[in-house]
Design a protein around this motif. Structure first.
Motif, mmCIF file in Angstrom:
data_model
loop_
_atom_site.group_PDB
_atom_site.id
_atom_site.type_symbol
_atom_site.label_atom_id
_atom_site.label_comp_id
_atom_site.label_asym_id
_atom_site.label_seq_id
_atom_site.Cartn_x
_atom_site.Cartn_y
_atom_site.Cartn_z
ATOM 1 N N LEU A 26 -15.466 3.847 -33.607
ATOM 2 C CA LEU A 26 -15.959 3.357 -32.313
ATOM 3 C C LEU A 26 -15.272 4.128 -31.197
ATOM 4 C CD1 LEU A 26 -17.252 1.126 -30.418
ATOM 5 C CD2 LEU A 26 -15.208 -0.246 -30.879
ATOM 6 N N TYR A 27 -16.071 4.760 -30.346
ATOM 7 C CA TYR A 27 -15.499 5.467 -29.191
ATOM 8 C C TYR A 27 -15.997 4.776 -27.932
ATOM 9 C CZ TYR A 27 -13.951 9.166 -26.072
ATOM 10 O OH TYR A 27 -13.313 9.866 -25.082
ATOM 11 N N THR A 28 -15.053 4.417 -27.055
ATOM 12 C CA THR A 28 -15.434 3.778 -25.802
ATOM 13 C C THR A 28 -14.822 4.571 -24.643
ATOM 14 O OG1 THR A 28 -13.510 2.303 -25.881
ATOM 15 C CG2 THR A 28 -15.544 1.481 -26.845
ATOM 16 N N CYS A 29 -15.646 4.858 -23.625
ATOM 17 C CA CYS A 29 -15.149 5.634 -22.484
ATOM 18 C C CYS A 29 -14.168 4.774 -21.698
ATOM 19 C CB CYS A 29 -16.300 6.067 -21.587
ATOM 20 S SG CYS A 29 -17.399 7.214 -22.426
ATOM 21 N N GLY A 30 -12.969 5.295 -21.525
ATOM 22 C CA GLY A 30 -11.917 4.523 -20.870
ATOM 23 C C GLY A 30 -11.879 4.745 -19.364
ATOM 24 N N PRO A 31 -10.835 4.218 -18.735
ATOM 25 C CA PRO A 31 -10.759 4.284 -17.273
ATOM 26 C C PRO A 31 -10.351 5.668 -16.762
ATOM 27 C CG PRO A 31 -8.754 3.331 -18.146
ATOM 28 C CD PRO A 31 -9.664 3.546 -19.333
ATOM 29 N N THR A 32 -10.780 5.961 -15.546
ATOM 30 C CA THR A 32 -10.241 7.104 -14.820
ATOM 31 C C THR A 32 -9.033 6.553 -14.080
ATOM 32 O OG1 THR A 32 -12.425 8.049 -14.588
ATOM 33 C CG2 THR A 32 -10.742 8.856 -13.087
ATOM 34 N N VAL A 33 -7.869 7.099 -14.397
ATOM 35 C CA VAL A 33 -6.640 6.448 -13.938
ATOM 36 C C VAL A 33 -6.195 6.967 -12.562
ATOM 37 C CG1 VAL A 33 -5.784 5.644 -16.155
ATOM 38 C CG2 VAL A 33 -5.414 8.019 -15.522
ATOM 39 N N TYR A 34 -6.985 6.623 -11.551
ATOM 40 C CA TYR A 34 -6.656 7.041 -10.179
ATOM 41 C C TYR A 34 -6.392 5.824 -9.303
ATOM 42 C CZ TYR A 34 -11.224 5.535 -8.466
ATOM 43 O OH TYR A 34 -12.310 4.773 -8.112
ATOM 44 N N ASN A 35 -6.558 4.621 -9.898
ATOM 45 C CA ASN A 35 -6.489 3.397 -9.128
ATOM 46 C C ASN A 35 -6.371 2.230 -10.111
ATOM 47 O OD1 ASN A 35 -6.687 1.657 -6.995
ATOM 48 N ND2 ASN A 35 -8.467 2.681 -6.105
ATOM 49 N N PHE A 36 -6.270 0.999 -9.581
ATOM 50 C CA PHE A 36 -6.284 -0.163 -10.469
ATOM 51 C C PHE A 36 -7.728 -0.441 -10.887
ATOM 52 C CE2 PHE A 36 -2.636 -1.092 -7.555
ATOM 53 C CZ PHE A 36 -1.653 -0.831 -8.501
ATOM 54 N N ALA A 37 -7.936 -0.699 -12.156
ATOM 55 C CA ALA A 37 -9.294 -0.996 -12.626
ATOM 56 C C ALA A 37 -9.727 -2.352 -12.070
ATOM 57 C CB ALA A 37 -9.315 -1.007 -14.149
ATOM 58 N N VAL A 65 -11.257 4.404 -30.516
ATOM 59 C CA VAL A 65 -10.628 5.342 -29.578
ATOM 60 C C VAL A 65 -11.104 5.030 -28.166
ATOM 61 C CG1 VAL A 65 -10.405 7.763 -28.880
ATOM 62 C CG2 VAL A 65 -10.508 7.164 -31.320
ATOM 63 N N MET A 66 -10.148 4.893 -27.253
ATOM 64 C CA MET A 66 -10.500 4.778 -25.822
ATOM 65 C C MET A 66 -9.707 5.836 -25.063
ATOM 66 S SD MET A 66 -10.111 1.676 -23.064
ATOM 67 C CE MET A 66 -11.696 0.915 -23.262
ATOM 68 N N ASN A 67 -10.443 6.712 -24.384
ATOM 69 C CA ASN A 67 -9.754 7.796 -23.682
ATOM 70 C C ASN A 67 -9.254 7.351 -22.308
ATOM 71 O OD1 ASN A 67 -12.625 7.746 -22.835
ATOM 72 N ND2 ASN A 67 -11.862 9.243 -21.395
ATOM 73 N N LEU A 68 -8.307 8.092 -21.802
ATOM 74 C CA LEU A 68 -7.837 7.892 -20.433
ATOM 75 C C LEU A 68 -8.158 9.181 -19.677
ATOM 76 C CD1 LEU A 68 -4.343 6.383 -21.328
ATOM 77 C CD2 LEU A 68 -6.384 5.116 -20.637
ATOM 78 N N ALA A 109 -6.485 -0.394 -28.814
ATOM 79 C CA ALA A 109 -7.312 0.593 -29.505
ATOM 80 C C ALA A 109 -6.418 1.322 -30.513
ATOM 81 C CB ALA A 109 -7.908 1.577 -28.515
ATOM 82 N N SER A 110 -7.045 2.043 -31.446
ATOM 83 C CA SER A 110 -6.257 2.814 -32.410
ATOM 84 C C SER A 110 -5.591 3.988 -31.711
ATOM 85 C CB SER A 110 -7.163 3.343 -33.520
ATOM 86 O OG SER A 110 -8.097 2.357 -33.917
ATOM 87 N N ALA A 111 -6.223 4.499 -30.657
ATOM 88 C CA ALA A 111 -5.655 5.631 -29.919
ATOM 89 C C ALA A 111 -6.127 5.587 -28.468
ATOM 90 C CB ALA A 111 -6.083 6.937 -30.555
ATOM 91 N N TYR A 112 -5.226 5.987 -27.558
ATOM 92 C CA TYR A 112 -5.568 6.120 -26.133
ATOM 93 C C TYR A 112 -5.294 7.564 -25.709
ATOM 94 C CZ TYR A 112 -5.781 1.038 -25.719
ATOM 95 O OH TYR A 112 -6.121 -0.277 -25.866
ATOM 96 N N PRO A 113 -6.128 8.506 -26.143
ATOM 97 C CA PRO A 113 -5.852 9.903 -25.815
ATOM 98 C C PRO A 113 -5.980 10.172 -24.307
ATOM 99 C CG PRO A 113 -8.058 9.668 -26.735
ATOM 100 C CD PRO A 113 -7.390 8.336 -26.886
ATOM 101 N N ARG A 114 -5.016 10.956 -23.808
ATOM 102 C CA ARG A 114 -5.095 11.407 -22.411
ATOM 103 C C ARG A 114 -5.761 12.768 -22.397
ATOM 104 N NH1 ARG A 114 0.466 10.506 -19.116
ATOM 105 N NH2 ARG A 114 -0.715 11.783 -17.651
ATOM 106 N N ALA A 115 -6.696 12.957 -21.503
ATOM 107 C CA ALA A 115 -7.459 14.212 -21.459
ATOM 108 C C ALA A 115 -6.547 15.427 -21.389
ATOM 109 C CB ALA A 115 -8.417 14.191 -20.274
ATOM 110 N N THR A 116 -5.498 15.367 -20.580
ATOM 111 C CA THR A 116 -4.656 16.551 -20.408
ATOM 112 C C THR A 116 -3.828 16.875 -21.655
ATOM 113 O OG1 THR A 116 -2.990 15.177 -19.318
ATOM 114 C CG2 THR A 116 -4.515 16.372 -17.892
#
Ligand SMILES: [Zn+2]
Length: 512
Positions: A26-37, A65-68, A109-116
């Motif tokens: 399961l892949y879910t698009c996570g938050p863009t971390v520029y502010n409080f969700a 997996v939910m990305n940041l 989530a099983s993983a919270y990968p950061r794009a960078t």
């Protein structure tokens, strides 16, 4: 009936069949971390939490997996304004997101990968698409995906070419002349001075730059899936409806053009919007409600979850004070029922037949509801029905046992809408001061013991706490804050937390 899910790809409810038996990626698009969700973002994350929990309750091993998204226009702008490197600047919002998620009881989530952290995978993906002749370098140094060379484009969103052009020109690039086709979207954006200033630029064979948002999800999903189970196709990909186009359409194009697979995910699931008293939440209108606003107000996560799950995830949901009040009341009632059952449950696990039957009926209805495209409102109705019937049986002196406890444990494992392991006793004295206990106790006529009555009798302790809460309220009305604080400490020592709620005083038992 087994699990049925609505698939945006087919616009139909389909039986769910995983690629490999017993497990689900399961892949879910996570938050863009520029502010409080805000609570609208969290509605989507809660729908995904429900999906995840129901899959697990159904016996699947879920790899989630939910990305940041920590690099995009917004995070770069924020870092520049703060005068800090990008990675360092977004740290606070990642922490805040995780705190808010814990508050709302959203499972890890099983993983919270950061794009960078995945730039090399993204570079490989872009390079692969260039080699396959599907991506090209534009005049501005950015790399674009050539939609004309990917015939399946548009399958998810079902937008016609005219709409695609309008959407693409608005959202993808300001410079139309750099591209072969206005619909083409950026995979890799040539580095600009403002990117360099905050450390948001990386070397690549096709030029220094940074990944486009769509690329991030494809690269991280493919990478992590390969590591975990191998393969290039996800079972389920989920997100908010606003991500169908262009984000998910572009994820499909990049991933499938790269892997050669026909699909990137077999099931695409999308949660609807949340409005705030009828209006869409937006910064522009200043009507943003964050998870932390609710936490500061002392709103229990159980009530938030109940409010959200009381509307099907594919329906628009309107958040209002009235809906929240009703959800708090509903959550409290369910918590009370749970407490009653736990207290009354037979020691040896023996159970009155009528109770066993009510519990089995609940499990049947609840399972059928959740299997029907995660129909949580119907699942909640079944739970309230069980509470009504169960309370009646308890009043008759019938003994609950294993069946009832398991039924409640299932409700907690999936919906988790009851108060946080506490019993909430609300006093709504509305300014009279006669709040809780008898009028004589509350007005201070009767001498109240400093410590709770011995013997540990729950009802007697609650009455004692309520009476002191009434005294505290009086002290506050008389502006004797020192006395009010002393009373609060006395209650704390006895395991009660007293707070000033919106409609009077509420006390929460901390230890059960
Ligand atoms: Zn995504």
């Amino acid at each position: 009936m087994s699990l049925q899910l609505y698939n945006t790809l087919s616009r139909a409810v389909e039986p769910f069949e995983p690629l490999a038996p017993g497990r689900v990626s399961l892949y879910t698009c996570g938050p863009t971390v520029y502010n409080f969700a805000h609570i609208g973002n969290f509605r989507t994350f809660l729908f995904e939490d429900l999906l995840r929990r129901w899959l697990e309750a159904s016996g699947y091993d879920v790899f989630h997996v939910m990305n940041l998204t920590d690099v995009d226009d917004k995070t770069i702008k924020g870092a520049a304004e703060a005068g800090a490197p990008l990675r360092q600047h977004v740290e606070q919002y990642i922490t805040a997101f995780q705190e808010d998620r814990h508050y709302l009881r959203i499972r890890d989530a099983s993983a919270y990968p950061r794009a960078t952290d995945f730039i090399p995978s993204m570079v490989r993906l872009v390079q692969g698409l260039i080699e396959r002749g599907i991506a090209y370098r534009g005049d501005d140094g950015s790399v674009y995906f050539a939609i004309a060379r990917f015939p399946a484009y548009g399958r998810l969103s079902r937008l016609d070419t005219r709409e695609l052009r309008a959407g693409a020109s608005e959202r993808v690039s300001a410079d139309e002349y750099a591209k072969e086709d206005a619909r083409d979207f950026a995979l890799w954006k040539a580095a600009k001075p403002e990117d360099e200033a905050v450390g948001a630029a990386w070397d690549a064979p096709f030029g220094r730059g940074r990944p486009g948002w769509h690329l991030e999800c494809s690269a991280m999903a493919l990478d992590l899936l390969k590591d975990k189970w191998g393969g290039d196709v996800l079972d389920i990909h989920a997100g908010g409806v606003d991500l169908i186009f262009p984000h998910h359409e572009d994820e499909i194009a990049q991933s499938c053009a790269f892997t050669g697979e026909e699909q990137f995910a077999r099931y695409w699931m999308h949660g609807e919007f949340l409005t705030l008293s009828g209006t869409k939440m937006s910064k522009r209108f200043g009507n943003i409600l964050t998870a932390r606003d609710l936490q500061v107000e002392g709103v229990d996560a159980g009530a938030v979850r109940l409010l959200i799950f009381n509307t099907h995830y594919r329906q628009k949901l309107d958040w209002s004070d009235e809906a929240l009040d009703a959800a708090r009341e509903g959550s409290r009632r369910l918590g009370e029922f749970r407490d009653r059952v736990m207290k009354a449950a037979g020691a040896g696990g023996s159970e009155d037949a009528a109770f066993a039957e009510a519990a089995a009926g609940f499990r049947r209805d609840f399972t059928a509801a959740l299997d029907d495209d995660l129909n949580a409102p119907r699942g909640l109705a079944a739970l309230f029905g069980f509470a009504r019937e169960g309370n009646r049986l308890l009043d008759e002196g019938r003994v609950p046992g294993r069946g009832a406890l398991d039924a409640l444990a299932l409700a907690d494992a999936v919906l988790d809408v009851m108060p946080s392991g506490t019993t909430r006793l609300e006093i709504t004295g509305a300014g009279s001061g006669a709040a809780g206990g008898t009028a004589a106790e509350a007005s201070g006529v009767v001498e109240l013991p400093q410590v709770p009555p011995p013997g540990g009798d729950r009802a007697a302790m609650d009455a004692w706490a309520l009476a002191w809460a009434g005294r505290r309220r009086e002290a506050k009305l008389a502006r004797d804050y020192a006395e009010a604080d002393r009373i609060r400490e006395r209650l704390r020592a006895a395991g009660y937390d007293v707070r000033d709620g919106r409609s009077g005083v509420e006390i929460v038992r901390l230890t059960v």
